[in-house]
Design an enzyme around this catalytic site. Structure first.
Site, PDB file in Angstrom:
ATOM      1  N   ASP A  26       0.876  -1.157   0.000  1.00 36.02           N
ATOM      2  CA  ASP A  26       0.000   0.000   0.000  1.00 36.02           C
ATOM      3  C   ASP A  26       0.924   1.220   0.000  1.00 36.02           C
ATOM      4  O   ASP A  26       2.112   1.106   0.301  1.00 36.02           O
ATOM      5  CB  ASP A  26      -0.893  -0.020   1.250  1.00 36.02           C
ATOM      6  CG  ASP A  26      -1.805   1.187   1.341  1.00 36.02           C
ATOM      7  OD1 ASP A  26      -2.368   1.585   0.302  1.00 36.02           O
ATOM      8  OD2 ASP A  26      -1.946   1.749   2.438  1.00 36.02           O
ATOM      9  N   LEU A  27       0.392   2.383  -0.326  1.00 35.33           N
ATOM     10  CA  LEU A  27       1.227   3.579  -0.423  1.00 35.33           C
ATOM     11  C   LEU A  27       1.129   4.466   0.813  1.00 35.33           C
ATOM     12  O   LEU A  27       2.085   4.611   1.579  1.00 35.33           O
ATOM     13  CB  LEU A  27       0.835   4.372  -1.674  1.00 35.33           C
ATOM     14  CG  LEU A  27       1.607   5.661  -1.961  1.00 35.33           C
ATOM     15  CD1 LEU A  27       3.090   5.370  -2.174  1.00 35.33           C
ATOM     16  CD2 LEU A  27       1.022   6.360  -3.188  1.00 35.33           C
ATOM     17  N   ASP A  28      -0.048   5.028   1.021  1.00 40.26           N
ATOM     18  CA  ASP A  28      -0.241   5.972   2.119  1.00 40.26           C
ATOM     19  C   ASP A  28      -0.118   5.284   3.467  1.00 40.26           C
ATOM     20  O   ASP A  28      -0.809   4.307   3.742  1.00 40.26           O
ATOM     21  CB  ASP A  28      -1.625   6.627   2.023  1.00 40.26           C
ATOM     22  CG  ASP A  28      -1.810   7.417   0.733  1.00 40.26           C
ATOM     23  OD1 ASP A  28      -0.792   7.722   0.094  1.00 40.26           O
ATOM     24  OD2 ASP A  28      -2.956   7.724   0.379  1.00 40.26           O
ATOM     25  N   THR A  39       0.928  10.486   3.352  1.00 39.47           N
ATOM     26  CA  THR A  39       0.163  11.540   2.691  1.00 39.47           C
ATOM     27  C   THR A  39      -1.172  11.783   3.393  1.00 39.47           C
ATOM     28  O   THR A  39      -1.977  12.584   2.935  1.00 39.47           O
ATOM     29  CB  THR A  39      -0.106  11.185   1.215  1.00 39.47           C
ATOM     30  OG1 THR A  39      -0.800   9.936   1.164  1.00 39.47           O
ATOM     31  CG2 THR A  39       1.178  11.078   0.430  1.00 39.47           C
ATOM     32  N   LYS A  66      -9.012   5.531   5.855  1.00 40.60           N
ATOM     33  CA  LYS A  66      -7.808   4.839   5.385  1.00 40.60           C
ATOM     34  C   LYS A  66      -8.175   3.694   4.445  1.00 40.60           C
ATOM     35  O   LYS A  66      -8.979   2.836   4.783  1.00 40.60           O
ATOM     36  CB  LYS A  66      -7.008   4.283   6.567  1.00 40.60           C
ATOM     37  CG  LYS A  66      -6.149   5.316   7.264  1.00 40.60           C
ATOM     38  CD  LYS A  66      -5.266   4.659   8.315  1.00 40.60           C
ATOM     39  CE  LYS A  66      -4.300   5.644   8.935  1.00 40.60           C
ATOM     40  NZ  LYS A  66      -3.426   4.982   9.945  1.00 40.60           N
ATOM     41  N   SER A 119      -2.563   0.331  -4.353  1.00 36.94           N
ATOM     42  CA  SER A 119      -3.096   1.489  -3.644  1.00 36.94           C
ATOM     43  C   SER A 119      -4.404   1.973  -4.243  1.00 36.94           C
ATOM     44  O   SER A 119      -4.604   1.927  -5.460  1.00 36.94           O
ATOM     45  CB  SER A 119      -2.070   2.634  -3.682  1.00 36.94           C
ATOM     46  OG  SER A 119      -2.612   3.843  -3.215  1.00 36.94           O
ATOM     47  N   ALA A 120      -5.285   2.475  -3.388  1.00 37.52           N
ATOM     48  CA  ALA A 120      -6.540   3.056  -3.855  1.00 37.52           C
ATOM     49  C   ALA A 120      -6.321   4.429  -4.477  1.00 37.52           C
ATOM     50  O   ALA A 120      -7.173   4.942  -5.198  1.00 37.52           O
ATOM     51  CB  ALA A 120      -7.524   3.174  -2.691  1.00 37.52           C
ATOM     52  N   LYS A 168     -10.891  -1.540  -1.259  1.00 35.16           N
ATOM     53  CA  LYS A 168     -10.606  -2.453  -0.168  1.00 35.16           C
ATOM     54  C   LYS A 168     -11.748  -2.318   0.845  1.00 35.16           C
ATOM     55  O   LYS A 168     -12.259  -1.227   1.031  1.00 35.16           O
ATOM     56  CB  LYS A 168      -9.270  -2.086   0.488  1.00 35.16           C
ATOM     57  CG  LYS A 168      -8.079  -2.081  -0.489  1.00 35.16           C
ATOM     58  CD  LYS A 168      -6.852  -1.438   0.148  1.00 35.16           C
ATOM     59  CE  LYS A 168      -5.736  -1.274  -0.858  1.00 35.16           C
ATOM     60  NZ  LYS A 168      -4.576  -0.544  -0.317  1.00 35.16           N
ATOM     61  N   GLU A 188       0.364  -3.319   4.701  1.00 35.47           N
ATOM     62  CA  GLU A 188      -0.798  -2.440   4.833  1.00 35.47           C
ATOM     63  C   GLU A 188      -0.874  -1.787   6.205  1.00 35.47           C
ATOM     64  O   GLU A 188      -0.500  -2.390   7.216  1.00 35.47           O
ATOM     65  CB  GLU A 188      -2.090  -3.248   4.624  1.00 35.47           C
ATOM     66  CG  GLU A 188      -2.666  -3.168   3.233  1.00 35.47           C
ATOM     67  CD  GLU A 188      -3.389  -1.851   2.960  1.00 35.47           C
ATOM     68  OE1 GLU A 188      -3.498  -1.026   3.882  1.00 35.47           O
ATOM     69  OE2 GLU A 188      -3.854  -1.676   1.829  1.00 35.47           O
ATOM     70  N   ASP A 189      -1.412  -0.554   6.242  1.00 35.42           N
ATOM     71  CA  ASP A 189      -1.607   0.123   7.522  1.00 35.42           C
ATOM     72  C   ASP A 189      -3.079   0.224   7.904  1.00 35.42           C
ATOM     73  O   ASP A 189      -3.401   0.756   8.968  1.00 35.42           O
ATOM     74  CB  ASP A 189      -0.995   1.532   7.485  1.00 35.42           C
ATOM     75  CG  ASP A 189      -1.787   2.489   6.603  1.00 35.42           C
ATOM     76  OD1 ASP A 189      -2.265   2.044   5.532  1.00 35.42           O
ATOM     77  OD2 ASP A 189      -1.920   3.671   6.977  1.00 35.42           O
TER      78      ASP A 189
END
Length: 226
Positions: A20-22, A28, A56, A125-126, A156, A180-181
């Site tokens: 995942d990115l954020d 971000t 999130k 990522s979304a 997700k 993932e966070d």
């Protein structure tokens, strides 16, 4: 369409890492929060950091629906599209000023390590702005495939974004580990038949196979324990 995969035992061992990115590679969330708060304020109500936590891993459209509900504001689909576009324009303006200094601790070292050890690497990522973020933070070169909100439609905890990543990498779902966070992201990974490493609080990310506070607490050797 809901995606669910039953893992098989046809191919043992982790071969690919899906990130995942954020909140995992970069943070971000603060920019999302500022943009959503500005939008909420323009509509006459406030938006808190606690509420932001509930967004999130959620798509832009679903995030807007939740925020409007919290503010008890009703809008037509056309108006929602305009509002989502406005928020995104503000957000893109903010992230266009990001630098490599905003990459989270341990990210570069861990990505370098897994690449060196032969793991394939994909983004899941979304975000529809992942390309801009990866470019500004100098992370794009680490990835064999990038799957984001421009390629998939299901949010997700639907595993579509991760299943697409596995498909592009040419590996089976059970050969993948997801980083993932968000609770929704962990659920997406598990529904896709993948291992999941949570980045954050172990009391929150209870569905993960392993939880650490950040990528700086991991090495590629940890993947062999999954």
């Amino acid at each position: 369409m809901q995606h669910t995969v039953n893992p098989t035992n046809t191919a043992a061992g982790i071969k690919a890492c899906l990130f995942d990115l954020d909140g995992v590679l970069v943070d971000t969330a603060v920019y999302h929060y500022k943009a959503w708060k500005r939008l909420a304020n323009s509509l006459g109500f406030d938006f808190t950091e606690e509420q932001n936590e509930h967004l999130k891993g959620i798509s832009r459209a679903e995030s807007l629906n939740r925020i409007l509900a919290w503010g008890n504001v009703k809008k037509s689909e056309a108006e929602k599209l305009e509002l989502a576009t406005l928020k995104n324009n503000w957000y893109v303006d903010m992230i266009s000023h990001m630098t490599p200094a905003e990459v989270l601790a341990g990210t570069v070292d861990f990505l370098t390590s897994v690449r060196k050890d032969g793991y394939l690497v994909a983004l899941g990522s979304a975000s529809k702005n992942s390309g801009i973020i990866l470019e500004k933070t100098n992370l794009a070169h680490f990835f064999d495939a990038i799957v984001d909100g421009n390629l998939v439609s299901a949010s997700k905890p639907d595993p579509e974004v991760f299943l697409k990543g596995a498909e592009l990498l040419g590996v089976a779902p059970n050969q993948c580990v997801v980083f993932e966070d968000a609770v929704a992201g962990i659920e997406a990974a598990k529904r896709g038949g993948m291992k999941a490493i949570g980045i954050g609080n172990k009391n929150v990310l209870t569905g993960a196979d392993m939880v650490v506070s950040g990528l700086d607490k991991l090495t590629s050797q940890d993947l062999k324990r999954l």
